[in-house]
Every structure is written in C-alpha cells, then in structure tokens.
Design a protein around this motif. Sequence first.
Motif, PDB file in Angstrom:
ATOM      1  N   UNK A 303       0.829  -1.206   0.000  1.00 27.11           N
ATOM      2  CA  UNK A 303       0.000   0.000   0.000  1.00 27.11           C
ATOM      3  C   UNK A 303       0.863   1.255   0.000  1.00 27.11           C
ATOM      4  N   UNK A 304       1.958   1.241   0.761  1.00 30.76           N
ATOM      5  CA  UNK A 304       2.851   2.400   0.794  1.00 30.76           C
ATOM      6  C   UNK A 304       3.476   2.650  -0.573  1.00 30.76           C
ATOM      7  N   UNK A 305       3.956   1.582  -1.218  1.00 35.33           N
ATOM      8  CA  UNK A 305       4.604   1.734  -2.512  1.00 35.33           C
ATOM      9  C   UNK A 305       3.598   2.159  -3.572  1.00 35.33           C
ATOM     10  N   UNK A 306       2.409   1.622  -3.504  1.00 33.51           N
ATOM     11  CA  UNK A 306       1.382   1.998  -4.480  1.00 33.51           C
ATOM     12  C   UNK A 306       1.065   3.485  -4.381  1.00 33.51           C
ATOM     13  N   UNK A 307       0.997   4.002  -3.170  1.00 34.47           N
ATOM     14  CA  UNK A 307       0.707   5.424  -2.988  1.00 34.47           C
ATOM     15  C   UNK A 307       1.827   6.294  -3.573  1.00 34.47           C
ATOM     16  N   UNK A 308       3.067   5.878  -3.329  1.00 33.88           N
ATOM     17  CA  UNK A 308       4.204   6.623  -3.878  1.00 33.88           C
ATOM     18  C   UNK A 308       4.178   6.589  -5.397  1.00 33.88           C
ATOM     19  N   UNK A 309       3.925   5.407  -5.966  1.00 36.06           N
ATOM     20  CA  UNK A 309       3.922   5.249  -7.423  1.00 36.06           C
ATOM     21  C   UNK A 309       2.838   6.101  -8.068  1.00 36.06           C
ATOM     22  N   UNK A 310       1.656   6.123  -7.464  1.00 33.81           N
ATOM     23  CA  UNK A 310       0.565   6.905  -8.048  1.00 33.81           C
ATOM     24  C   UNK A 310       0.885   8.389  -8.058  1.00 33.81           C
ATOM     25  N   UNK A 311       1.607   8.874  -7.044  1.00 28.31           N
ATOM     26  CA  UNK A 311       2.019  10.279  -7.018  1.00 28.31           C
ATOM     27  C   UNK A 311       2.990  10.599  -8.154  1.00 28.31           C
ATOM     28  N   UNK A 312       3.703   9.569  -8.642  1.00 28.71           N
ATOM     29  CA  UNK A 312       4.699   9.767  -9.684  1.00 28.71           C
ATOM     30  C   UNK A 312       4.198   9.341 -11.067  1.00 28.71           C
ATOM     31  N   UNK A 313       2.901   9.192 -11.203  1.00 24.86           N
ATOM     32  CA  UNK A 313       2.342   8.861 -12.517  1.00 24.86           C
ATOM     33  C   UNK A 313       2.277   7.385 -12.804  1.00 24.86           C
ATOM     34  N   UNK A 314       2.400   6.556 -11.781  1.00 29.41           N
ATOM     35  CA  UNK A 314       2.314   5.119 -11.969  1.00 29.41           C
ATOM     36  C   UNK A 314       0.887   4.633 -11.868  1.00 29.41           C
ATOM     37  N   UNK A 315       0.574   3.552 -12.566  1.00 25.57           N
ATOM     38  CA  UNK A 315      -0.774   3.013 -12.507  1.00 25.57           C
ATOM     39  C   UNK A 315      -0.830   1.630 -13.112  1.00 25.57           C
ATOM     40  N   UNK A 316      -2.031   1.093 -13.159  1.00 23.68           N
ATOM     41  CA  UNK A 316      -2.217  -0.218 -13.763  1.00 23.68           C
ATOM     42  C   UNK A 316      -1.518  -1.324 -13.011  1.00 23.68           C
ATOM     43  N   UNK A 317      -1.528  -1.237 -11.672  1.00 25.26           N
ATOM     44  CA  UNK A 317      -0.886  -2.290 -10.879  1.00 25.26           C
ATOM     45  C   UNK A 317      -1.465  -3.658 -11.245  1.00 25.26           C
ATOM     46  N   UNK A 318      -0.574  -4.614 -11.521  1.00 25.39           N
ATOM     47  CA  UNK A 318      -0.981  -5.999 -11.730  1.00 25.39           C
ATOM     48  C   UNK A 318      -0.296  -6.841 -10.660  1.00 25.39           C
ATOM     49  N   UNK A 319      -1.072  -7.554  -9.856  1.00 24.75           N
ATOM     50  CA  UNK A 319      -0.537  -8.283  -8.714  1.00 24.75           C
ATOM     51  C   UNK A 319      -0.263  -9.738  -9.083  1.00 24.75           C
ATOM     52  N   UNK A 320       0.787 -10.275  -8.511  1.00 25.22           N
ATOM     53  CA  UNK A 320       1.129 -11.698  -8.663  1.00 25.22           C
ATOM     54  C   UNK A 320       1.327 -12.258  -7.265  1.00 25.22           C
ATOM     55  N   UNK A 321       0.349 -12.992  -6.802  1.00 22.95           N
ATOM     56  CA  UNK A 321       0.364 -13.488  -5.426  1.00 22.95           C
ATOM     57  C   UNK A 321       0.737 -14.969  -5.367  1.00 22.95           C
ATOM     58  N   UNK A 322       0.198 -15.765  -6.288  1.00 26.60           N
ATOM     59  CA  UNK A 322       0.494 -17.196  -6.249  1.00 26.60           C
ATOM     60  C   UNK A 322       1.911 -17.455  -6.746  1.00 26.60           C
ATOM     61  N   UNK A 323       2.450 -18.615  -6.369  1.00 27.05           N
ATOM     62  CA  UNK A 323       3.791 -18.993  -6.795  1.00 27.05           C
ATOM     63  C   UNK A 323       3.883 -19.039  -8.318  1.00 27.05           C
ATOM     64  N   UNK A 324       2.852 -19.561  -8.967  1.00 26.99           N
ATOM     65  CA  UNK A 324       2.867 -19.670 -10.428  1.00 26.99           C
ATOM     66  C   UNK A 324       2.915 -18.301 -11.084  1.00 26.99           C
ATOM     67  N   UNK A 325       2.124 -17.345 -10.557  1.00 30.60           N
ATOM     68  CA  UNK A 325       2.109 -15.994 -11.123  1.00 30.60           C
ATOM     69  C   UNK A 325       3.452 -15.305 -10.934  1.00 30.60           C
ATOM     70  N   UNK A 326       4.027 -15.455  -9.734  1.00 29.46           N
ATOM     71  CA  UNK A 326       5.322 -14.823  -9.468  1.00 29.46           C
ATOM     72  C   UNK A 326       6.422 -15.438 -10.333  1.00 29.46           C
ATOM     73  N   UNK A 327       6.390 -16.752 -10.472  1.00 28.87           N
ATOM     74  CA  UNK A 327       7.399 -17.427 -11.293  1.00 28.87           C
ATOM     75  C   UNK A 327       7.340 -16.925 -12.729  1.00 28.87           C
ATOM     76  N   UNK A 328       6.132 -16.773 -13.270  1.00 32.44           N
ATOM     77  CA  UNK A 328       5.975 -16.293 -14.641  1.00 32.44           C
ATOM     78  C   UNK A 328       6.517 -14.875 -14.781  1.00 32.44           C
ATOM     79  N   UNK A 329       6.211 -14.037 -13.788  1.00 26.92           N
ATOM     80  CA  UNK A 329       6.672 -12.645 -13.827  1.00 26.92           C
ATOM     81  C   UNK A 329       8.196 -12.578 -13.798  1.00 26.92           C
TER      82      UNK A 329
END
Length: 471
Positions: A303-329
């Motif tokens: 949540x802290x990083x997301x807030x910082x990123x949004x202040x700097x023009x970041x968006x479209x967060x895509x989350x990878x929570x499962x092991x399979x998603x993280x491995x692919x990323x």
Amino acid sequence: MATLVAAQKSRVSGSALEAALDELRHLLGEARVSTAMAVREHHGRDESWHPTMPPDAVIFPETTEEVAAAVTISAAYGIPIIPYGTGTSLEGHVAALEGGITIDLTRMNKIVRVSPEDLDCTVQAGVTRKQLNEYLRDTGLFFPIDPGADASLGGMAATRASGTNAVRYGTMRENVLGLTVVLSDGRTIKTGGRARKSSAGYDLTRLFVGSEGTLGIMTEVTLKLYGIPEAVSAAVCTFSSLEGAVDTVIQTIQSSIPMARIELLDDAQMDAINRYSKLDYPVAPTLFFEFHGTEASVKEQAEQVRAIAEEQGGGGFQWAVTQEERTRLWNARHMAYYAALALRPGARGLTSDVCVPISELARCITETKQDLAKSTLQGTLVGHVGDGNFHMLYLIDPENPAELAEAEALHERLVHRAIACGGTCTGEHGIGYGKIPFLQAEHGAAVSVMRQLKRALDPSNILNPGKIVRM
C-alpha cells in the motif's frame, strides 16, 4: 552469426603442454581431459560480446584434491589456468587470453552440508543456485542471491555477483561465510568459518570473493541461508515517464520500506519481453516489485509503494500473489537479456553495469537514455535500481567496427558519468578483461596495490592472466 574467435598469443609451448596433459590424464583419466576444438571453444566464451578465446585443453576435476593436483602440475610447466563455472559471465572472464588449461568445475556439484538450525550450508563450487534452492525446498530455507542466470555458486562468489534480491539480502560479499581455495602453487587453504562475525586476522574471504579466479580457485563455498518468508507478493506498475519510475524507487528506498526487489525496465525492454515471453504488458517504463514478510507487513508495504507510485504517474498495478504468477513474472524479467538480443537476431549485447548512489540514479539514467537517443544504435535499459545498479544493453554486430566503436564510446561516457557521481563501473558483473581501463579510472593508485596482491599470491601470473589487472 558465426562464432567470432579472436587471435591469441599463447605462452604455452607444445612440449610443455603435452607433458602436462600426460600427467593430467594419469591423474584424471582420458575421459576428463579434452583437447577437442568444440569443447575448447565452448569454454573460451561467455554470454558477452567478447570474442571466443579457447584454451589449449579442458579438464574436469571432481574434488578439491584433484584441483590442487592439477594446479600443481600446471604450475610446474608454467601453464595458465582458467576456472570455469557455467559460462554466464559478461566481461570475458573465461577467455583464455594466453592459452592454457581451463578447469571446468561443473562436476564439483555436491552439497556438502546444510545446517538449518544455523542458517548456513557448504557446497562445492559447481553447485548452481537453482540446484541449491531445490535441495533446500523442504527445509523452509532458501538462498536469495539471484543474478538471473543459473550460475554456479563458485562463479557467483568469484565475480561478487548480486541480482534482483540484493536490495534486501545483499550481494555475495555479504553472504559468503567461508571458502576453500586452491592457490597458484597447489596449496589448499580455508578462509573464514561458520561464525557470523570474527576479528581473527586478515579477511581473506573478502579478498577472494570478487577476485575472478586471479588469486586462487574456489572449490567450496560456505553460505548464509534465510527462512522462506511467510508471505510473498509481487506487482508490476507502469509509468508515463522514466523519471516517474525512478523517482518512485528513490522515494521508496528513502522511506525505508523493506523491499525485496525493485526492478526497472524501460519501454524498449518491455517491448522485448512481451515479444520474447509472449506477454501483454504496456510498452512503457515499468517497475517490478516484490514484497517479503508477514501477511500484514506485505500488505502494508504494498500500500505504501502503491501510494508513492501513483504520485509519480504510476498506474495499472498488476498483482502476482500465487507462486505460479510470481514465477511467470520473474522468469520474464530474468530472460530480459535474451529478449533484448532477440530484437535484433544475430546481434550480441555490449552491456553496462554501473551502480550509483541512489540520489544520482535519476540523472544518470536520464542522461544515458539521451545519449542512446542521439546514437544510431538500438538498446534497452534494465536495472536492480533498489541499490542504484542498472544495465544499458547496446545491440551490436561485433564484427562491425563502426557499431562496436560507437557502443564502446557510449559505454565509456556512461561509466565516467557514474564514477564522477561517486559510483562504480561495475555493480555485479566484475572486471574480467573488458573493464580493466575503467578500474584504473575508478581506483587510481589503489590498482597498484591490487597488482601487488596478485604478485604475492600468483608470482608466475598463471591464474586467469589478463583479468582485473594487467601485470
């Protein structure tokens, strides 16, 4: 593109080589001593743009005692010795600049000891990081240093490697507790130990870590281990500008948010990854994040990083929570080098490796991208920016002198920019023979002290000659 083999000036006489090989065959057997050209060429190149420089022979020992005996034989005939792990280095570390014998350590792949209660282990130098983590899987522990390639742990120690997890867990420098090393005269020594701190004498472990096989050949490595975090989450965030992405990194680090990984990829690199790994991320400057900790702390960090990123023009967060998603990323991130090369089939990559103080990161990256835009070359940027380390990859035909000269000029400009702001010419790849001039620019008179150390430990200059310092 055909393999580019460089002309070499071998210091090995035919008679000395044959006499040494006869003794080595007696020691190891015919099957573990090879003079086949295909084997020699394979061991004379790494992943870099540097031309192939094959050794005169390759041997395959399986124990420290065999390495020590082989070094003793080679030293008696004055034959250069080049240690070889997996060949994933990027500065010509394995090139046989003066001919000689390559010692391939891949058969030294035994995990000697794991002590879960002490969070440490000892492995032979040929064990790879993936092999170790697979072995540790059921212990609740892992080894975090992750340079991307499945490098050998001996090679990682020799180049003082780091990678995507360095912002939280440090580099090989912080995670090697001790070593078994064969010296240039065949003596075997042990450095360090399993204690987490010691004031006993010179810190020889730190001397050999990062020495790139020029002071001794590592045959065993004792490493720190870590508990697998209770919770792990990863995210991808795109930005409207490269500056916004870099400022997000700087604010995150300065806010002391305990990130595990922060990786920056520019728009060109994201395009390459999408094509190579068949993904569909936006083609824009992008940060890859990973958070380790408890369920509550991971949520808070995100949540802290997301807030910082949004202040700097970041968006479209895509989350990878499962092991399979993280491995692919992270597999996509680890294949970034090969993805970039695929943008220009047949090209090789001349890659930078500067590391700067975090406050200088934005300026250094911006000016580097401006230089690339003014050039005729194609390139991509990727970095372990949580600790100020980034790589600019210039795609070149190494047999095209004009392209090579232009890439080298851009690289030199980048390195001197980094050094001028208190940074280094190499954050993790090492010097090899590709960065020797920059070592002098960075350390000045201290290079003469490095040369004295080399002479003291390797008076005949047979250990990986021509790397780090010229004698």
